[in-house]
Design a protein around this motif. Structure first.
Motif, mmCIF file in Angstrom:
data_model
loop_
_atom_site.group_PDB
_atom_site.id
_atom_site.type_symbol
_atom_site.label_atom_id
_atom_site.label_comp_id
_atom_site.label_asym_id
_atom_site.label_seq_id
_atom_site.Cartn_x
_atom_site.Cartn_y
_atom_site.Cartn_z
ATOM 1 N N ALA A 148 0.824 -1.509 -0.013
ATOM 2 C CA ALA A 148 -0.224 -0.281 -0.106
ATOM 3 C C ALA A 148 0.522 1.094 0.003
ATOM 4 N N ALA A 149 1.327 1.302 -1.059
ATOM 5 C CA ALA A 149 1.828 3.254 -1.386
ATOM 6 C C ALA A 149 0.386 4.452 -1.883
ATOM 7 N N ASP A 150 -0.408 4.529 -0.195
ATOM 8 C CA ASP A 150 -1.724 5.124 -1.176
ATOM 9 C C ASP A 150 -1.692 6.468 -0.530
ATOM 10 N N GLY A 151 -0.515 6.790 -0.325
ATOM 11 C CA GLY A 151 -0.102 8.431 0.176
ATOM 12 C C GLY A 151 -0.466 8.290 2.050
ATOM 13 N N ILE A 152 -0.858 9.758 1.700
ATOM 14 C CA ILE A 152 -0.732 9.595 3.307
ATOM 15 C C ILE A 152 -2.350 10.012 3.720
ATOM 16 N N ARG A 153 -3.167 9.089 2.994
ATOM 17 C CA ARG A 153 -4.441 9.272 3.782
ATOM 18 C C ARG A 153 -5.299 7.690 3.464
ATOM 19 N N SER A 154 -4.024 6.931 3.150
ATOM 20 C CA SER A 154 -3.882 5.881 2.771
ATOM 21 C C SER A 154 -5.206 4.970 3.280
ATOM 22 N N THR A 155 -5.886 4.563 2.832
ATOM 23 C CA THR A 155 -6.930 3.740 2.753
ATOM 24 C C THR A 155 -6.748 2.325 3.324
ATOM 25 N N VAL A 156 -5.999 1.589 3.092
ATOM 26 C CA VAL A 156 -5.350 0.645 3.549
ATOM 27 C C VAL A 156 -4.644 0.817 5.002
ATOM 28 N N ARG A 157 -3.687 2.236 5.803
ATOM 29 C CA ARG A 157 -3.577 2.102 6.528
ATOM 30 C C ARG A 157 -5.036 2.321 7.606
ATOM 31 N N SER A 158 -5.832 2.923 7.119
ATOM 32 C CA SER A 158 -6.910 3.018 7.581
ATOM 33 C C SER A 158 -7.831 2.182 8.221
ATOM 34 N N LYS A 159 -7.994 1.133 7.661
ATOM 35 C CA LYS A 159 -8.491 -0.055 7.410
ATOM 36 C C LYS A 159 -7.955 -1.008 7.981
ATOM 37 N N LEU A 160 -6.572 -1.466 8.376
ATOM 38 C CA LEU A 160 -6.465 -2.582 9.050
ATOM 39 C C LEU A 160 -5.027 -2.466 10.067
ATOM 40 N N PHE A 161 -4.644 -1.211 10.123
ATOM 41 C CA PHE A 161 -3.395 -0.368 10.791
ATOM 42 C C PHE A 161 -3.522 0.116 11.431
ATOM 43 N N SER A 162 -3.985 1.067 11.204
ATOM 44 C CA SER A 162 -4.384 2.288 12.558
ATOM 45 C C SER A 162 -5.351 3.825 11.855
ATOM 46 N N ASN A 163 -6.346 4.356 12.684
ATOM 47 C CA ASN A 163 -6.682 4.760 11.929
ATOM 48 C C ASN A 163 -6.786 6.351 12.841
ATOM 49 N N VAL A 164 -4.915 6.271 12.446
ATOM 50 C CA VAL A 164 -4.466 7.664 13.429
ATOM 51 C C VAL A 164 -4.773 8.922 11.836
ATOM 52 N N GLU A 165 -4.752 10.554 12.366
ATOM 53 C CA GLU A 165 -5.328 11.169 10.878
ATOM 54 C C GLU A 165 -4.080 11.772 10.630
ATOM 55 N N PRO A 166 -4.018 12.716 9.955
ATOM 56 C CA PRO A 166 -3.131 13.647 9.432
ATOM 57 C C PRO A 166 -2.559 14.965 10.852
ATOM 58 N N VAL A 167 -2.196 14.961 11.039
ATOM 59 C CA VAL A 167 -1.408 16.033 11.488
ATOM 60 C C VAL A 167 -1.667 17.257 10.295
ATOM 61 N N TYR A 168 -1.540 18.474 11.186
ATOM 62 C CA TYR A 168 -1.671 19.219 10.103
ATOM 63 C C TYR A 168 -0.304 21.071 10.709
ATOM 64 N N SER A 169 0.687 20.617 10.261
ATOM 65 C CA SER A 169 1.338 21.510 10.135
ATOM 66 C C SER A 169 1.381 23.251 10.324
ATOM 67 N N HIS A 170 0.176 23.369 10.321
ATOM 68 C CA HIS A 170 0.064 24.958 10.309
ATOM 69 C C HIS A 170 0.389 25.977 9.297
ATOM 70 N N THR A 171 0.815 25.224 8.055
ATOM 71 C CA THR A 171 1.615 25.727 7.051
ATOM 72 C C THR A 171 1.206 25.345 5.954
ATOM 73 N N HIS A 172 1.213 26.235 4.966
ATOM 74 C CA HIS A 172 0.897 26.181 3.562
ATOM 75 C C HIS A 172 2.317 26.286 2.921
ATOM 76 N N ALA A 173 2.010 25.078 1.397
ATOM 77 C CA ALA A 173 3.543 25.220 0.248
ATOM 78 C C ALA A 173 2.481 25.314 -1.000
ATOM 79 N N TYR A 174 3.092 27.056 -1.424
ATOM 80 C CA TYR A 174 2.640 27.034 -2.917
ATOM 81 C C TYR A 174 3.775 27.194 -3.529
ATOM 82 N N ARG A 175 3.150 26.018 -4.344
ATOM 83 C CA ARG A 175 4.902 25.567 -5.778
ATOM 84 C C ARG A 175 4.515 25.593 -6.959
ATOM 85 N N ALA A 176 5.973 26.239 -7.375
ATOM 86 C CA ALA A 176 5.173 26.245 -9.151
ATOM 87 C C ALA A 176 6.966 26.028 -9.749
#
Length: 372
Positions: A162-190
């Motif tokens: 499961a390489a399905d990212g920070i909001r991983s469906t596999v992680r939430s269903k099988l391993f942990s329902n840990v929620e992503p932690v907001y860093s109180h920052t934005h990134a604006y990229r170009a």
């Protein structure tokens, strides 16, 4: 099932997620003679993101996989990183840390994320890539797993990665329902054309401009082989929206204390990719006997140390080696986690330390990982 009883080449392996981690893992497995089917939720693979710095432990895998020459053609070798004030005064000019036993390996290779993913996908047979497949559910039967996708398709596999990212469906269903932690920052990229950067990137030095008053940053990564520069503005924000709607005037306001050249670059950019920056706290366990997490699904981290993509690629390389060397899939997954988790746990911690004007080093990782 013992791997010697079922030849590696006959394993049914499924990778969920076609980002850097998933694609790199497919290439790593192919190098070990293991076919993997890769399932990606996006309908097309398109150019996204910006520049990333590939470190020597990662590049070693590229050499093992026979793709280094192509990586070299589409990247730049950087020997130094600088921390500067917002107005351009150099505070730190530092060689990249030594992360291998080769004293010559004080460098990084700067590459555009899209070029890296293209190189990976070009190594894979087209019939192994399945787009428009978003994982909806997964069932762990112990010695195999069944994956269901939201388009109605399903597959069974001996091993699911499961390489399905920070909001991983596999992680939430099988391993942990840990929620992503907001860093109180934005990134604006170009990505901007080199000719429009007022010669702020004359060489391959990776630069971080830091506003000591606000804590806002501008990351400036040369991509000279493309005649471009990756431009990343990281700012404090209370808006936790996953994809915040930000106007150019808001970005320019965040850059009021920066060099006028940086402001002019930002003014010319029409399309920014705007994201709120999240990570997750370290997990206790990444795997069952036939399913494992990889990359951001296992250890999402902030971008300040530039280790997210590196860690995902190294995960893939170590996982493939672990399967090659182990007697069983469960043993391979245990070896993989034992080798990788202590490293990524530490990088998750280090990534929460943004560059500051009072910093003594550009690389907090040196105290932990640098080879004496």
């Amino acid at each position: 099932m013992r791997l010697k009883e079922k030849k590696i080449s006959k394993l049914k392996v499924v990778i969920i997620g076609g980002g850097i981690g998933g694609a790199a893992t497919a290439v790593a497995l192919k190098n070990q003679g293991i076919h993997a089917d890769l399932y990606e939720q996006a309908p097309v693979i398109k150019e996204v993101g910006a520049g990333i710095g590939m470190r020597p432990p990662t590049v070693k895998f590229f050499k093992d996989w026979g793709i280094y020459n192509e990586i070299e053609r589409k990247s730049e070798k950087s020997s130094f990183m600088q921390i500067l004030t917002s107005t351009g005064e150099v505070l730190i000019n530092e060689e990249w840390p030594l992360l291998t036993n080769n004293p010559e390996d004080r460098w990084a290779r700067l590459i555009h994320r899209a070029d890296l993913i293209d190189i990976f996908f070009n190594q894979l047979p087209s019939e192994s890539i399945h787009l428009n497949h978003k994982c909806d559910s997964i069932i762990d039967y112990g010695d195999h797993a069944e994956i269901h996708f939201d388009n109605g398709n399903s597959v069974v596999a001996d091993l699911v990665i499961a390489a399905d990212g920070i909001r991983s469906t596999v992680r939430s269903k099988l391993f942990s329902n840990v929620e992503p932690v907001y860093s109180h920052t934005h990134a604006y990229r170009a990505v901007v054309e080199e000719k429009e950067t007022f010669n702020l990137a004359p060489d391959n030095t990776f630069k971080v401009f830091v506003d000591g008053e606000t804590g806002n940053h501008v990351y400036f990564m040369p991509l000279h082989h493309r005649k471009q520069v990756s431009f990343d503005v990281t700012v404090s924000s209370a808006d936790a929206s996953w994809r915040p709607e930000v106007e150019k005037k808001d970005i320019l306001q965040c850059l009021e204390n920066f060099d006028s050249k940086i402001q002019k670059i930002a003014e010319k950019i029409d399309n920014y990719t705007c994201r709120s920056i999240y990570d997750i706290d370290p997990l206790e366990r990444w795997h069952s006997d036939c399913i494992t997490l990889l990359g951001d699904a296992a250890h999402a981290m902030l971008h300040h140390q530039g280790q997210g993509a590196n860690s995902a690629i190294q995960d893939g390389g170590v996982l493939a080696e672990s399967i090659r060397d182990a007697a069983t899939i469960p043993e391979a997954l245990q070896i993989y986690q034992a080798r990788r988790k202590p490293i990524t746990d530490k990088y998750q911690e280090l990534s929460r330390r943004p560059p500051k004007v009072e910093a003594k080093t550009a690389f907090p990782e040196k105290s932990v990982f640098e080879t004496p």
